[in-house]
Design an enzyme around this catalytic site. Structure first.
Site, PDB file in Angstrom:
ATOM      1  N   ASP A 138       0.848  -1.197   0.000  1.00 59.97           N
ATOM      2  CA  ASP A 138       0.000   0.000   0.000  1.00 59.97           C
ATOM      3  C   ASP A 138       0.883   1.247   0.000  1.00 59.97           C
ATOM      4  O   ASP A 138       1.626   1.488   0.963  1.00 59.97           O
ATOM      5  CB  ASP A 138      -0.891   0.034   1.255  1.00 59.97           C
ATOM      6  CG  ASP A 138      -1.946  -1.072   1.276  1.00 59.97           C
ATOM      7  OD1 ASP A 138      -1.831  -2.026   0.470  1.00 59.97           O
ATOM      8  OD2 ASP A 138      -2.870  -0.983   2.101  1.00 59.97           O
ATOM      9  N   LYS A 202      -7.377   3.168  -2.560  1.00 63.31           N
ATOM     10  CA  LYS A 202      -7.649   3.122  -1.114  1.00 63.31           C
ATOM     11  C   LYS A 202      -7.849   4.554  -0.628  1.00 63.31           C
ATOM     12  O   LYS A 202      -7.152   5.471  -1.074  1.00 63.31           O
ATOM     13  CB  LYS A 202      -6.446   2.442  -0.447  1.00 63.31           C
ATOM     14  CG  LYS A 202      -6.388   2.503   1.057  1.00 63.31           C
ATOM     15  CD  LYS A 202      -5.211   1.674   1.589  1.00 63.31           C
ATOM     16  CE  LYS A 202      -4.922   1.969   3.046  1.00 63.31           C
ATOM     17  NZ  LYS A 202      -3.765   1.239   3.577  1.00 63.31           N
ATOM     18  N   LYS A 238     -10.546  -0.123  -1.434  1.00 61.77           N
ATOM     19  CA  LYS A 238     -10.247  -0.360  -0.013  1.00 61.77           C
ATOM     20  C   LYS A 238     -10.638   0.872   0.792  1.00 61.77           C
ATOM     21  O   LYS A 238     -10.108   1.967   0.573  1.00 61.77           O
ATOM     22  CB  LYS A 238      -8.760  -0.678   0.172  1.00 61.77           C
ATOM     23  CG  LYS A 238      -8.343  -0.864   1.645  1.00 61.77           C
ATOM     24  CD  LYS A 238      -6.927  -1.417   1.765  1.00 61.77           C
ATOM     25  CE  LYS A 238      -6.415  -1.384   3.215  1.00 61.77           C
ATOM     26  NZ  LYS A 238      -5.046  -1.920   3.351  1.00 61.77           N
TER      27      LYS A 238
HETATM   28  O1  LIG Z   1      -4.529   1.289   6.218  1.00 62.92           O
HETATM   29  C1  LIG Z   1      -5.084   1.277   7.289  1.00 62.92           C
HETATM   30  C2  LIG Z   1      -5.267   2.478   8.106  1.00 62.92           C
HETATM   31  O2  LIG Z   1      -4.038   3.011   8.488  1.00 62.92           O
HETATM   32  C3  LIG Z   1      -6.071   2.126   9.295  1.00 62.92           C
HETATM   33  O3  LIG Z   1      -6.597   3.281   9.847  1.00 62.92           O
HETATM   34  P1  LIG Z   1      -7.250   3.246  11.299  1.00 62.92           P
HETATM   35  O4  LIG Z   1      -6.116   3.100  12.257  1.00 62.92           O
HETATM   36  O5  LIG Z   1      -7.945   4.560  11.418  1.00 62.92           O
HETATM   37  O6  LIG Z   1      -8.193   2.086  11.382  1.00 62.92           O
END
Ligand SMILES: O=C[C@H](O)COP(=O)(O)O
Length: 293
Positions: A138, A202, A238
């Site tokens: 990513d 994403k 995503k």
């Molecule tokens: O890619 C995933 C994100 O960094 C997750 O974000 P979050 O910590 O707000 O769930």
């Protein structure tokens, strides 16, 4: 390559008020039919279970990944998460912990989360993550370049990074929709990412104040649909950053269902990136008393 020219081949973005109306419509559909165990189970299986913290260590990441690996033996009636998402220096650690399970290893890379480093460094970081065993990477689209209209430069970075990865490694491009703000820029960023080789677009890194929103998701899914209509290539979506509840997850599921159709509701084409939604989704699964992460 001159990516910006290709943007002209696509219809302009919807206005913010059209997007708001679409979100209101889909929200009603989600409440009417998708707040149920079947949807929550699928959403759980689509999670990229994330730890991206300055506190991460080999010890903490090993424990985190092992919990997910042990989940299979303990709760065979619930499909497990799709992948473990970590910083690149932990790819090998996670590889050891999830060995023998179908769970994928997702590494962030390319100077995550700000993407403000030399392109050579971004490319090398991604190459090293892949060499260490990352199945999916990513990266963040260069938001600064997007905001100043340097669209070709932003897309070319993605193209260069893509060349560091074998075709079977999945590239997810984070557009950081909360920084881009307008439907117009969110649509352009999504299209440019896909044109430059993204397998998924994403929403967010989760590291800025405005992360995933249903409005951004609608614009991104429309871009994915239009790109598919033109090229025949299916790109995944995503939702990540600030996804916390089972209802949040069901809303993103319904946006994909409504705009892209049921064929996009597989873990090959739909993911939820989340560091803290897993327990909430598990709790919403009827009859499940599992609270694991
Ligand atoms: O890619 C995933 C994100 O960094 C997750 O974000 P979050 O910590 O707000 O769930």
């Amino acid at each position: 390559m001159e990516y910006a020219n290709h943007l002209k081949e696509y219809a302009p973005a919807w206005s913010a008020s059209q997007v708001d109306e679409e979100v209101a419509r889909i929200r009603k559909a989600a409440e009417a039919r998708n707040h149920n165990t079947e949807v929550y189970k699928f959403c759980y299986s689509a999670i990229d279970l994330t730890t991206l913290s300055c506190n991460d260590s080999v010890k903490s990441v090993t424990e985190f990944a092992r919990k997910a690996a042990e989940f299979y033996q303990k709760y065979p009636h619930i499909p497990n998460v799709a992948s473990i998402c970590i910083y690149p220096s932990f790819v090998e650690t996670v590889g050891l912990a999830v060995d023998g399970t179908p769970m994928k290893i997702t590494s962030v890379g390319g100077g995550f989360p700000a993407a403000q480093t030399f392109l050579e460094v971004k490319a090398l970081e991604v190459a090293m993550a892949v060499e260490n065993g990352a199945d999916e990477v990513d990266i963040v689209l260069n938001v600064g370049r997007m905001l100043t209209g340097e669209y070709d430069e932003a897309a070319n970075e993605v193209e260069v990074i893509r060349t560091e990865m074998d075709d079977d490694v999945v590239l997810k491009v984070i557009i950081e929709s909360g920084a881009l703000k307008t439907p117009e820029l969110i649509r352009k960023a999504s299209l440019l990412s896909m044109l430059a080789g993204a397998d998924f677009v994403k929403t967010s890194t989760g590291k800025i104040d405005v992360a995933a929103t249903p409005e951004a998701a609608v614009v991104m899914c429309q871009a994915i649909r239009d790109y598919y209509d033109k090229t025949g290539r299916k790109v995944g979506f995503k939702a990540a950053g600030g996804v916390r509840t089972a209802e949040d997850a069901a809303l993103y599921y319904t946006i994909v269902e409504e705009i892209l159709g049921k064929e996009w509701l597989t873990t090959e084409l739909f993911r939820i990136g989340a560091s803290s939604a897993a327990n909430n989704i598990l709790s919403a699964i009827e009859g499940s008393e599992v609270k694991y992460f």
